[in-house]
Design a protein around this motif. Sequence first.
Motif, PDB file in Angstrom:
ATOM      1  N   TYR A  65       5.565  -7.582  -4.342  1.00 37.51           N
ATOM      2  CA  TYR A  65       5.177  -6.690  -3.251  1.00 37.51           C
ATOM      3  C   TYR A  65       3.895  -7.224  -2.609  1.00 37.51           C
ATOM      4  O   TYR A  65       2.933  -7.520  -3.313  1.00 37.51           O
ATOM      5  N   ASP A  96       1.352  -6.362   0.736  1.00 34.44           N
ATOM      6  CA  ASP A  96       1.003  -5.526   1.881  1.00 34.44           C
ATOM      7  C   ASP A  96      -0.132  -6.206   2.629  1.00 34.44           C
ATOM      8  O   ASP A  96      -1.242  -6.315   2.122  1.00 34.44           O
ATOM      9  N   HIS A 135      -0.756  -5.444   6.098  1.00 33.63           N
ATOM     10  CA  HIS A 135      -0.844  -4.789   7.398  1.00 33.63           C
ATOM     11  C   HIS A 135      -2.319  -4.550   7.764  1.00 33.63           C
ATOM     12  O   HIS A 135      -3.183  -4.554   6.898  1.00 33.63           O
ATOM     13  N   ILE A 173       9.264  -6.917  -1.219  1.00 31.13           N
ATOM     14  CA  ILE A 173       8.779  -6.026  -0.165  1.00 31.13           C
ATOM     15  C   ILE A 173       7.570  -6.679   0.489  1.00 31.13           C
ATOM     16  O   ILE A 173       6.625  -7.085  -0.200  1.00 31.13           O
ATOM     17  N   ASN A 180       4.963  -6.193   3.862  1.00 33.74           N
ATOM     18  CA  ASN A 180       4.506  -5.398   4.998  1.00 33.74           C
ATOM     19  C   ASN A 180       3.514  -6.234   5.802  1.00 33.74           C
ATOM     20  O   ASN A 180       2.416  -6.525   5.337  1.00 33.74           O
ATOM     21  N   SER A 213       2.935  -5.310   9.134  1.00 36.46           N
ATOM     22  CA  SER A 213       2.832  -4.484  10.337  1.00 36.46           C
ATOM     23  C   SER A 213       1.398  -4.381  10.844  1.00 36.46           C
ATOM     24  O   SER A 213       0.439  -4.614  10.121  1.00 36.46           O
ATOM     25  N   GLU A 256      12.847  -5.675   1.766  1.00 37.04           N
ATOM     26  CA  GLU A 256      12.256  -4.839   2.814  1.00 37.04           C
ATOM     27  C   GLU A 256      11.181  -5.628   3.546  1.00 37.04           C
ATOM     28  O   GLU A 256      10.319  -6.247   2.921  1.00 37.04           O
ATOM     29  N   LEU A 257      11.239  -5.585   4.879  1.00 32.79           N
ATOM     30  CA  LEU A 257      10.274  -6.319   5.700  1.00 32.79           C
ATOM     31  C   LEU A 257       9.849  -5.454   6.877  1.00 32.79           C
ATOM     32  O   LEU A 257      10.682  -4.963   7.631  1.00 32.79           O
ATOM     33  N   ASP A 258       8.534  -5.293   7.017  1.00 33.57           N
ATOM     34  CA  ASP A 258       7.989  -4.534   8.146  1.00 33.57           C
ATOM     35  C   ASP A 258       7.147  -5.479   8.999  1.00 33.57           C
ATOM     36  O   ASP A 258       6.098  -5.935   8.577  1.00 33.57           O
ATOM     37  N   SER A 277       6.552  -4.555  12.307  1.00 34.88           N
ATOM     38  CA  SER A 277       6.280  -3.725  13.486  1.00 34.88           C
ATOM     39  C   SER A 277       4.858  -3.899  14.003  1.00 34.88           C
ATOM     40  O   SER A 277       3.948  -4.257  13.267  1.00 34.88           O
ATOM     41  N   LYS A 292      16.233  -3.634   4.653  1.00 35.47           N
ATOM     42  CA  LYS A 292      15.397  -2.790   5.511  1.00 35.47           C
ATOM     43  C   LYS A 292      14.510  -3.701   6.350  1.00 35.47           C
ATOM     44  O   LYS A 292      13.813  -4.565   5.820  1.00 35.47           O
ATOM     45  N   ASP A 306      11.940  -3.621   9.971  1.00 32.82           N
ATOM     46  CA  ASP A 306      11.312  -2.903  11.087  1.00 32.82           C
ATOM     47  C   ASP A 306      10.693  -3.929  12.020  1.00 32.82           C
ATOM     48  O   ASP A 306       9.763  -4.653  11.646  1.00 32.82           O
TER      49      ASP A 306
END
Length: 168
Positions: free
Chosen positions: A6, A8, A10, A29, A31, A33, A54-56, A58, A77, A79
Amino acid sequence: MRSLQYLDAHFNELHGLPLSIGKLTNLEIFNLSKNFNDLTELPETFGDLINLKELDLSNNQIHALPDTFGRLDNLTKLDLEENPLVIPPMEVVKQGVEAVKDFMAKRWLQLLVEEERKSMMQVSEEGQTGWLTRSTSWLKTYVSGVTETVSEYLGTGSPRDPCLDQQF
């Protein structure tokens, strides 16, 4: 960090990702964003994240997903909101993650086919050039033999024809 699952990142004002990002093959996962105007592209090695689920992405400024994106088979997933995407087109993005993966996989396949076609053309051209080189070599040998025969016929004291002495 290869066992990282994982990540993150962002709100970090990232300008880009290193090529080594593809070595995080256990990442599930991710992120990325809200890096807003700073994150504009993803490296081709992004497609090496084969366990990504899962990939964000955005709220960035990504115009095109990397051609290798279609290799993310486990992605469920995604975004991509608030990105000025051109590749894939927004019509595809609106159809969901499977449509995006399919579009990018087909694009990747087309690129590979085109690269293979170019490679085959190059091999073919090299083959033709090889034939031309062999033909020129044979012609040079033949002309050289004719020149010797004519020289013998004319004798050593006779004037030489410059055309017969010309090299090809």
